[in-house]
Design a protein around this motif. Sequence first.
Motif, PDB file in Angstrom:
ATOM      1  N   ASN A 219       3.762  47.393  13.772  1.00 42.07           N
ATOM      2  CA  ASN A 219       4.850  48.256  13.311  1.00 42.07           C
ATOM      3  C   ASN A 219       5.908  48.497  14.373  1.00 42.07           C
ATOM      4  O   ASN A 219       7.091  48.617  14.071  1.00 42.07           O
ATOM      5  CB  ASN A 219       4.278  49.598  12.844  1.00 42.07           C
ATOM      6  N   ILE A 220       5.460  48.603  15.635  1.00 43.35           N
ATOM      7  CA  ILE A 220       6.423  48.858  16.710  1.00 43.35           C
ATOM      8  C   ILE A 220       7.410  47.706  16.809  1.00 43.35           C
ATOM      9  O   ILE A 220       8.632  47.910  16.914  1.00 43.35           O
ATOM     10  CB  ILE A 220       5.699  49.078  18.051  1.00 43.35           C
ATOM     11  N   ALA A 221       6.890  46.480  16.774  1.00 42.22           N
ATOM     12  CA  ALA A 221       7.768  45.310  16.861  1.00 42.22           C
ATOM     13  C   ALA A 221       8.729  45.265  15.670  1.00 42.22           C
ATOM     14  O   ALA A 221       9.929  45.006  15.825  1.00 42.22           O
ATOM     15  CB  ALA A 221       6.931  44.031  16.926  1.00 42.22           C
ATOM     16  N   GLU A 222       8.189  45.519  14.468  1.00 40.82           N
ATOM     17  CA  GLU A 222       9.046  45.489  13.278  1.00 40.82           C
ATOM     18  C   GLU A 222      10.145  46.552  13.370  1.00 40.82           C
ATOM     19  O   GLU A 222      11.293  46.312  12.998  1.00 40.82           O
ATOM     20  CB  GLU A 222       8.191  45.712  12.028  1.00 40.82           C
ATOM     21  N   TYR A 223       9.780  47.711  13.849  1.00 37.92           N
ATOM     22  CA  TYR A 223      10.768  48.786  13.960  1.00 37.92           C
ATOM     23  C   TYR A 223      11.859  48.410  14.967  1.00 37.92           C
ATOM     24  O   TYR A 223      13.055  48.580  14.702  1.00 37.92           O
ATOM     25  CB  TYR A 223      10.067  50.073  14.410  1.00 37.92           C
ATOM     26  N   LEU A 224      11.455  47.902  16.127  1.00 39.70           N
ATOM     27  CA  LEU A 224      12.433  47.559  17.163  1.00 39.70           C
ATOM     28  C   LEU A 224      13.328  46.405  16.724  1.00 39.70           C
ATOM     29  O   LEU A 224      14.536  46.395  17.015  1.00 39.70           O
ATOM     30  CB  LEU A 224      11.705  47.202  18.462  1.00 39.70           C
ATOM     31  N   VAL A 225      12.746  45.450  16.023  1.00 42.79           N
ATOM     32  CA  VAL A 225      13.552  44.337  15.535  1.00 42.79           C
ATOM     33  C   VAL A 225      14.557  44.834  14.502  1.00 42.79           C
ATOM     34  O   VAL A 225      15.758  44.523  14.550  1.00 42.79           O
ATOM     35  CB  VAL A 225      12.662  43.232  14.925  1.00 42.79           C
ATOM     36  N   GLY A 226      14.081  45.647  13.537  1.00 40.59           N
ATOM     37  CA  GLY A 226      14.948  46.081  12.459  1.00 40.59           C
ATOM     38  C   GLY A 226      15.985  47.099  12.875  1.00 40.59           C
ATOM     39  O   GLY A 226      17.129  47.067  12.395  1.00 40.59           O
ATOM     40  N   GLU A 227      15.600  48.011  13.774  1.00 43.07           N
ATOM     41  CA  GLU A 227      16.499  49.113  14.113  1.00 43.07           C
ATOM     42  C   GLU A 227      17.344  48.856  15.363  1.00 43.07           C
ATOM     43  O   GLU A 227      18.368  49.498  15.555  1.00 43.07           O
ATOM     44  CB  GLU A 227      15.674  50.393  14.324  1.00 43.07           C
ATOM     45  N   VAL A 228      16.906  47.953  16.216  1.00 43.47           N
ATOM     46  CA  VAL A 228      17.607  47.776  17.498  1.00 43.47           C
ATOM     47  C   VAL A 228      18.125  46.349  17.660  1.00 43.47           C
ATOM     48  O   VAL A 228      19.328  46.111  17.766  1.00 43.47           O
ATOM     49  CB  VAL A 228      16.689  48.145  18.688  1.00 43.47           C
ATOM     50  N   LEU A 229      17.201  45.383  17.665  1.00 37.25           N
ATOM     51  CA  LEU A 229      17.610  44.012  17.992  1.00 37.25           C
ATOM     52  C   LEU A 229      18.527  43.427  16.921  1.00 37.25           C
ATOM     53  O   LEU A 229      19.514  42.746  17.238  1.00 37.25           O
ATOM     54  CB  LEU A 229      16.364  43.142  18.175  1.00 37.25           C
ATOM     55  N   ALA A 230      18.239  43.686  15.651  1.00 32.06           N
ATOM     56  CA  ALA A 230      19.048  43.114  14.572  1.00 32.06           C
ATOM     57  C   ALA A 230      20.467  43.671  14.548  1.00 32.06           C
ATOM     58  O   ALA A 230      21.374  43.049  13.992  1.00 32.06           O
ATOM     59  CB  ALA A 230      18.366  43.376  13.223  1.00 32.06           C
ATOM     60  N   ALA A 231      20.675  44.813  15.166  1.00 30.35           N
ATOM     61  CA  ALA A 231      22.006  45.439  15.153  1.00 30.35           C
ATOM     62  C   ALA A 231      22.928  44.867  16.223  1.00 30.35           C
ATOM     63  O   ALA A 231      24.111  45.225  16.266  1.00 30.35           O
ATOM     64  CB  ALA A 231      21.860  46.953  15.344  1.00 30.35           C
TER      65      ALA A 231
END
Length: 849
Positions: A219-231
Motif C-alpha cells: 500500500n505504501i508504494a501504491e500510495y506514493l506512486v499515485g499521490e506523489v510520483l505520478a504527479a
Amino acid sequence: MLDRSDACPFVLVSAPAGTGKTALVADWVAAGGEQDRTAWITFEGTDVAFWPGLFECLESLGVAVPPDTVPGDEGPLDRQVRRTVAEAVGNHPARLTVVVDGYELLSADVAEDLDFLLRHSGDRLRLVMATRADPVLPLYRYRLDDMVVEVRMSDLAFTDEEAGELILRAGVKLTQCSVGALNARTKGWAAGLRFGAQLLRLRQDPDDAVAEIVGDTGNIAEYLVGEVLAAQSPDVRALLLATSVPDTIQPGLAEALAGPTAERTLTFLTRDNVFIEPVPGRTGCYRYHPLFRDLLRAVLAYEAPDEMRRLQRTAAEWYAHDGQVTESVGHFVAIEAWEEAAAEVVDDLAVGQLLLDDSTSALTRSLRSIPSELEDPASTVVRATLALGAGDTTGFTNELAQVRIGSGERSGSHLWATNVSVRVLEAVGAQASQDPSEAMSLATAAEEALDAPDRGPKGSSRPELIALVILSKGIAALRQGRLAAADAMFKSGVAAAAAAGSEAVLVECLGYQALIACHRGKLSRASKLGARAIDAAERIGVTADRSAAARVALGWVEMERYDLRLAADHVQSVERLDLPLRDPVPPAFLAMVRARLQMAHGDRLGALNGLEQAAAGIMDEHGWLGRQLRIELAHVRVAAGEPVPVAQVEGLGDEPEAALVVGLAQLQLGDPNAAAMSTVLSKRAAVPIQVSGWLVECARRLHDGPSVRARAALERALTLASQERVRRPFHEAPSMVRQLLMRDQQLSAEHQWLFEISMGPSRRLSVQKPALAAVAASPSELVVEELTEKEQEVLGHLADLLTTEEIASVMYISVNTIRTHVRNILRKLGVTRRNDAVRRARELRLLSQ
C-alpha cells in the motif's frame, strides 16, 4: 500553532501527501467554535479556477462581491474589482476565515492579487491554505512582517508517543523500541504509520515484522506512486529516480547523476514537498524520505537496471574522487564491483579506518561479504584486515601470506598503497605475537614504509595509520620491559591520534600509559589517565574492548587503595567485554589484579590457579611480562604461608618486586639476612613496593621485640603510602606489624586515611575500628571474638542489605564462602540473625550508625 494565528492574515499548512493537513485544519476549525465565520473550499480533480471558489466563500460569509466581475480562469483581477473586494472584507464587522484545501498556487497573477487582498483587508481576512506545494506568494516578506504562520512536515510528524498511540488504536501492540524503530523509518509520516499498522496487524509477531515496513511494495508504494510520483513531469520524474541512488545528495553529486540543472531543481522540489528535505547543518545537501527513496530505487531498478548500475558506478567514482571512501565502497558493493571497492580501500589507505571501526560500521558492513575467491592484492588485504579486526588470527595469517606473494608479482599504481597497508597490518597483528622483538621490528618497518618518499594514487598517508604504528611500537617496547621508552611512545601516540581524530587509538594509548603508571606505583597519574580514556571511549562510542587497558589500570589503582568493591567492578567490566583482548599485556595485568582480589577475600587457591593459567598463556615466558606473572605467583605463595625456597624466588630477576618476594621468603624462614631489601627500599622501587619493603623491615625488627627502629620503619611506610593512599600492603602485612600500628595511637591518628573502607562506587566511610583492628583491638572494647578482615567486609555488605549472591558478586568469591563468613559473624557476635548482627556491630562501633 494554528491557535496562535489570530493576528496573522495568512496560515500556510504545507506538507507532502498523507501528513494529515486536512485532518488538522478540520479539527482546528471544529474546535474553535467559529464555523459561522469560517468557509471552506476544497480543490479536487478538474477544479482549476481560484477566484470563483474564493468569492463564493466570501459571499457565504456575508461579503458582497460585485456581480459579473469574477474571471473564469487564472488570469488577473481587474484592479477596481480587487479594491472593491478588499474594502468589502475590511468593512465586515467580524474577522473571517477562509480555508483553501488542495490548491497549488502557481500563477504569479493570482498570487499578486491575493497578496493585495491579504494586505488591504483591514485584518478582517485570515486565509488558511492547506497545500502540497508552497504558493508563489512573497513568503519571505510575510515572515519579516510576522504575517504568516507556517506548519510543515516536521511539525506534523508524529512523535514516538503519538505513533505508539496510533498503532495501538489500530489494534497492534509493539514494544517501545519497535515503535521507535517504525517511527524513525517513517519519519513520523502519518500515512506511512497507518499503512505500517495495517501490515503489522496481519503478522503473528509484529515486533519482528517492523523491519518489513519499506516503501517499495504494498500500500505504501501504491500510495506514493499515485499521490506523489505520478504527479511529476517526465523530467522531474527522471531526476528523482537518478538522484535516489545516494543516501545523501551532495553539491556536485546531483549534477554528476542528473545533469547541470539538477541541484536547482532539487531546491524547487523541497518547496513542492516531494518527500525531499535539506539536511540540517549541511548546506546544499538533500535527502529523500526513507520510504520514498525505497520506492524510487525499486522503480529505477525495475525500469532501467542498466541505468541503475551506471548511476551506482557514477556515484562510487564521484565519492572516490572526493575522498569519501565509505560512500564510494558502498556504491561499488551495491553493483558487486568488489575489486574496485577493495582497490578504493587500499588506495585510500583506509585499512586503518576499517581496522578501527567496529563491526556495525558502514564500511565494515559493506565489505563483510567480499568473495573469498578474489585473488587480487587489494581484495586479499581487505579480507586480512577484516579477519584481524574480528580476532581471527588464522584467517589473518593466511590472507596476509597471499598478499605477500601477490604484491611481489604485481606492479602499478596500487603497489605503494598495498605495501604500506601490508606493513601496517603486520605491525598491528604482531601486537599479540610470540616475540616482542619481532613485533618491534615489524612496527619499525611499517613506520619506514609510511615515511617513504614515494606515494600511491592518493598522494599521502593517513594519520591514523601513523597513530596505529606508534601504538604497536609502544606495546612492543612495553612487552620488552622498556617502560620509559614505551611511555614516551604512547604519549606520542596520544598526540598523533588526537591530530588524526582517531579516538580509538587515543583511548588505547591512554590506557597503556595508565598501566605503566600502575606498575611504577604512580596511582594518581594512573587514575587520571584511565578516567580520561574511559570518558573518551564513552563519549565517542569507541568499541568497549579498546578501553580494556584503562579499565584494568583503574582496577589496579583501586586494589592498591584497597577499595575492593570498585576493584571488582573494574575487573568484571573487562571480563564482560565481547571481543578478545588484542595483546597479552592487559590480560596479564588483569590476572594480577584478580589474584590480589581473590587473596583479599581469602581465595588463595583461586588466586594461584588464575596466575598459573595466565603465566602459561604468555608465550615469551622469560620476557618481562612472563617474569612479572611469575613474581606475582611467588608473592601469592609466600603471602599464603607456603614454604617457598629462597633460591627459587631469587631466580626471578633483579626487579624491586622480585627482591620484595625474596625478602618476604627470608622473613617467613626467620632469616635475619636483609640483603635483598636494599633494592626494595631504594627510591628506584615503586611506592607500593617501598611501602611493602618497609613493612617487612618493621616485621624483621620486631622479631627482637618492639623497638624504636621498628616504629621508625612503620612510620616510613606510612609516610610513603600517604602520597598515593596505598593501603593494600598494610592489609597484607604480618599481624605483628598491624598490632604495632593499632597500639600506636599517635601513628593511627596521623594516618586516618588508612582506615577508610569502601561503601560503594562514589563514597568512602571512616570508622573508628577498621578492619586492621581485627587482630589488635582492646579486649575491653569487645566481649566477642574479633572478626577477620573478610568478615568485617561481609558485615558492611550485610548492613547495606545485600543478598548472599550480591555479596559474592561484589567480593568476587563463591556463595558458599560468603555463607561461611556469615555463619562466623553470627557466631562471633553472639546472635542468630543478620539484622541482629548489624545492630550488634553498630553497638560495638564496628559499623557506623
